[in-house]
Design a protein around this motif. Structure first.
Motif, PDB file in Angstrom:
ATOM      1  N   THR A 151     129.721  35.464  30.582  1.00 56.97           N
ATOM      2  CA  THR A 151     130.383  36.244  31.240  1.00 56.97           C
ATOM      3  C   THR A 151     129.893  37.381  32.315  1.00 56.97           C
ATOM      4  O   THR A 151     130.274  37.590  33.271  1.00 56.97           O
ATOM      5  N   LEU A 212     138.639  38.814  31.503  1.00 57.39           N
ATOM      6  CA  LEU A 212     137.925  37.703  31.210  1.00 57.39           C
ATOM      7  C   LEU A 212     137.089  37.772  29.737  1.00 57.39           C
ATOM      8  O   LEU A 212     136.669  38.545  29.500  1.00 57.39           O
ATOM      9  N   ILE A 267     133.259  29.658  36.583  1.00 58.10           N
ATOM     10  CA  ILE A 267     133.970  30.985  36.118  1.00 58.10           C
ATOM     11  C   ILE A 267     133.748  32.026  37.313  1.00 58.10           C
ATOM     12  O   ILE A 267     135.073  32.480  37.700  1.00 58.10           O
ATOM     13  N   LEU A 271     137.263  33.383  39.404  1.00 59.45           N
ATOM     14  CA  LEU A 271     137.589  35.096  39.663  1.00 59.45           C
ATOM     15  C   LEU A 271     137.764  35.146  41.254  1.00 59.45           C
ATOM     16  O   LEU A 271     138.702  35.905  41.488  1.00 59.45           O
TER      17      LEU A 271
END
Length: 355
Positions: A151, A212, A267, A271
């Protein structure tokens, strides 16, 4: 519990006190990882109440004869039931009837009562210099196993493209801080201590533009996702096939959020996709709130459990209310397999759904 008029007896580890209590009990509810403590369940066997329920949070299966005592083995997500039944293919006929799904409850009414007023949220953002930021948030963790460092990797990529991005974390570990320093994003992090104070957590959620989440060990049911969805924060969750994968059940890809592969570039891409389209975030927000209210609302979960108990103890009672208890069917496995492969791609466009 005492304040609610419910008599509470603390055994303080003395199981000898349990036997006489069980003899006066109609329902025994065991909440655990699926394993059955032999010392305790020997007493349950000798003093079996009319109904034995188990809330199974990690999908373990006890191979001893004590499992026969359990009338209903209630899994907190379809994903862990699917994994369990795939592992127990040869036993499917024996256990299909007792294995069911009933999720954790989300107290939507209580959450809504604690949401911060607009002026308080504005003050909070001003206090931490967030008023002109696009905020990615996560529950953070005080345990390394619950937080996947990907992340941070993905956020670092995202922040290269969106220079006013911030990452809000409620709870960190030295490993998280070390990795953030390695990525040179410490100035982008907004760190708070981990807390169980729901009102404070709701302030954090409300400040986020996107939630997230990725767990290193995976999750059977991630309550933080459900809380964020109840608040209306779009969720991006990382797929963890082969392990507990509860987030893919909470988040319907392209409808109430996005499920994305364990890939930092993808990812970061999702976003950016959400950052660039406020309307899409609004659609996901409304769909998320509807899903939580329909599938996880506390009073509905409690009523469903109550109806299951009553229908077992009193077969003459007719239950008309819609139950959130889901019986095991092979379709649960098929749905899980499909969700594991239904991942975000740039061409996916969310659309309003009737949840």
């Amino acid at each position: 519990m005492q304040d609610l008029g419910i008599n509470v007896v603390n055994l303080n580890g003395d199981l000898n006190k349990l036997a006489p209590l069980l003899r006066e009990t109609d329902v025994f509810h065991w909440h655990g990882d699926g394993s059955l403590d032999p010392e305790l369940f020997a007493i349950v066997k000798a003093n079996k109440p009319r109904l034995v329920l188990m809330t199974n949070i990690f999908g373990l299966y006890n191979h001893s004869g004590y499992y026969e005592l359990v009338d209903y083995d209630l899994y907190i997500s379809k994903s862990i039931l699917a994994r369990r039944m795939l592992a127990d293919r040869d036993l499917e006929d024996d256990f299909a009837a007792k294995r069911k799904v009933l999720s954790y409850p989300v107290d939507v009414k209580h959450i809504n009562s604690l949401l911060p007023a607009d002026y308080l949220l504005k003050t909070f953002k001003q206090q931490y210099n967030l008023q002109n930021s696009f905020i990615i948030g996560s529950g953070g963790s005080s345990v390394n196993a619950n937080f996947d460092l990907i992340t941070l990797d993905a956020f670092a990529e995202f922040a290269k493209r969106v220079n006013h991005a911030k990452f809000l974390l409620a709870g960190v570990t030295p490993e998280i801080i070390k990795h953030a320093k390695h990525l040179n994003i410490m100035d982008k992090l907004v760190i708070f201590d981990a807390t169980l104070d729901l009102q404070q957590l709701l302030m954090y959620y409300s400040a986020m533009d996107i939630f997230l989440t990725a767990s290193k060990i995976s999750e059977s049911f991630e309550i933080a996702i459900a809380e964020a969805m109840a608040v209306g924060i779009p969720v991006v969750a990382v797929n963890t096939p082969g392990r507990d994968n509860g987030p893919i059940e909470l988040v319907d890809n392209g409808q109430t959020g996005f499920i994305v592969a364990h890939d930092q570039e993808k990812i970061a891409d999702v976003l950016v996709f959400l950052y660039e389209d406020e309307k899409i975030r609004e659609i996901l927000s409304e769909s998320s709130k509807r899903k939580v209210a329909k599938e996880y609302k506390a009073d509905k979960v409690v009523k469903s459990l109550e109806n299951l108990i009553c229908s077992h103890l009193y077969s003459s009672i007719e239950i008309n209310a819609r139950s959130l208890v889901k019986n095991y069917t092979p379709e649960i496995i098929n749905d899980y397999i499909n969700r594991c492969s239904d991942l975000w791609e740039p061409e996916i466009k969310p659309h309003p759904v009737n949840l």
